[in-house]
Design an enzyme around this catalytic site. Structure first.
Site, PDB file in Angstrom:
ATOM      1  CB  CYS A 151      -1.001  -0.054   1.151  1.00 15.64           C
ATOM      2  SG  CYS A 151      -2.470   0.938   0.832  1.00 15.64           S
ATOM      3  CG  HIS A 174      -3.469  -3.542   4.088  1.00 11.39           C
ATOM      4  ND1 HIS A 174      -2.300  -2.960   4.502  1.00 11.39           N
ATOM      5  CD2 HIS A 174      -4.117  -2.591   3.366  1.00 11.39           C
ATOM      6  CE1 HIS A 174      -2.247  -1.709   4.061  1.00 11.39           C
ATOM      7  NE2 HIS A 174      -3.333  -1.449   3.368  1.00 11.39           N
TER       8      HIS A 174
END
Ligand code: GLN
Length: 249
Positions: free
Chosen positions: A106, A203
């Site tokens: 990310c 994630h």
């Protein structure tokens, strides 16, 4: 005997343990991404490899000699500060040039590119991946999944995403996966890799949900062609559970 980027080392050899660095736990550690370090260390030790995990906070210098560097997600402000400090430090660039593995999630993924947007401004990235990120029309939040580039021989990627940025790949990187659920880079592709540098929006933590990806990173770092299989009862259950939440799952 494993060969670690050229240098052979013994399974029991402490001095030549696999060095895994968690980069900037004070800035880049949202959504349990540090679990990626635990998973890598566990899966390496389960194969008899000695592991030396290290956490390096952002005011400190990064070591250049590690085998794997891990970066996680972060909010806009910490992400911009992390990019500034990593560019000033230079160790990650030198380690990557020497063949170290980098796995980034990310915010950590975005900052490996040429530039990214944070707090309404464009910031220079580390230029380790040929991509740039801007802002999307809405925040991408939810399950992320899709088939991985067949050259990596990995099963379906599964993760959880939460980001405002959109990422546009240049010709020098390969998309990690095609998106069948969620947004990823831009609604069509997800993540990117080139050489031993790999980034993703997933994630989860990503390597708990994608243990085969963890093993790929270990193979890259050790030079092993393949690793002994492990009992995947729980990881298979976790993957099946998450993939079943998707439409058609
Ligand atoms: N700040 C970045 C974005 O919103 C990354 C967010 C994250 O790491 N979860 O796009």
């Amino acid at each position: 005997m494993f060969s670690k980027r050229g240098a052979d080392y013994d399974r029991a050899g402490r001095e030549s343990a696999l060095r895994i660095v968690w980069v900037y736990p004070d800035l880049l550690s949202t959504y349990g991404d540090q679990g990626n370090l635990l998973i890598l260390a566990h899966r390496a030790r389960a194969r008899g490899l000695a592991v030396q995990p290290l956490q390096v906070r952002s005011p400190d210098r990064l070591p250049e000699q590690a085998d794997i560097y891990l970066l996680g997600g972060g909010e806009d402000g910490p992400q911009a500060l992390a990019a500034q400090r990593l560019n000033a430090d230079g160790a990650l660039h030198r380690a990557s040039a020497a063949g170290s593995v980098i796995f980034a999630v990310c915010a950590g993924y975005q900052l490996l590119g040429r530039s990214f947007f944070a707090k309404g401004e464009r910031h220079p990235g580390l230029d380790l991946l040929d991509l740039h990120s801007d802002r999307g029309p809405s925040r991408a939040v939810g399950e992320l999944a899709g088939p991985v580039d067949p050259r990596l021989s990995l099963p379906t990627l599964t993760g959880f995403e939460n980001h405002g940025g959109r990422t546009h790949l240049g010709p020098e990187v390969n998309p990690l996966a095609r998106v069948t659920a969620g947004v990823g880079n831009d609604g069509a592709t997800e993540g990117a890799f080139r050489g031993a540098v790999l980034g993703t929006y997933a994630h989860g933590p990503a390597l708990a949900r994608n243990p085969a990806l963890a093993d790929l990173l270990l193979c890259w770092a050790t030079g092993a062609g393949q690793l002994a299989p492990l009992d995947e009862t729980w990881t298979d259950r976790l993957r099946a559970d998450r993939l079943a939440t998707l439409p058609g799952g």
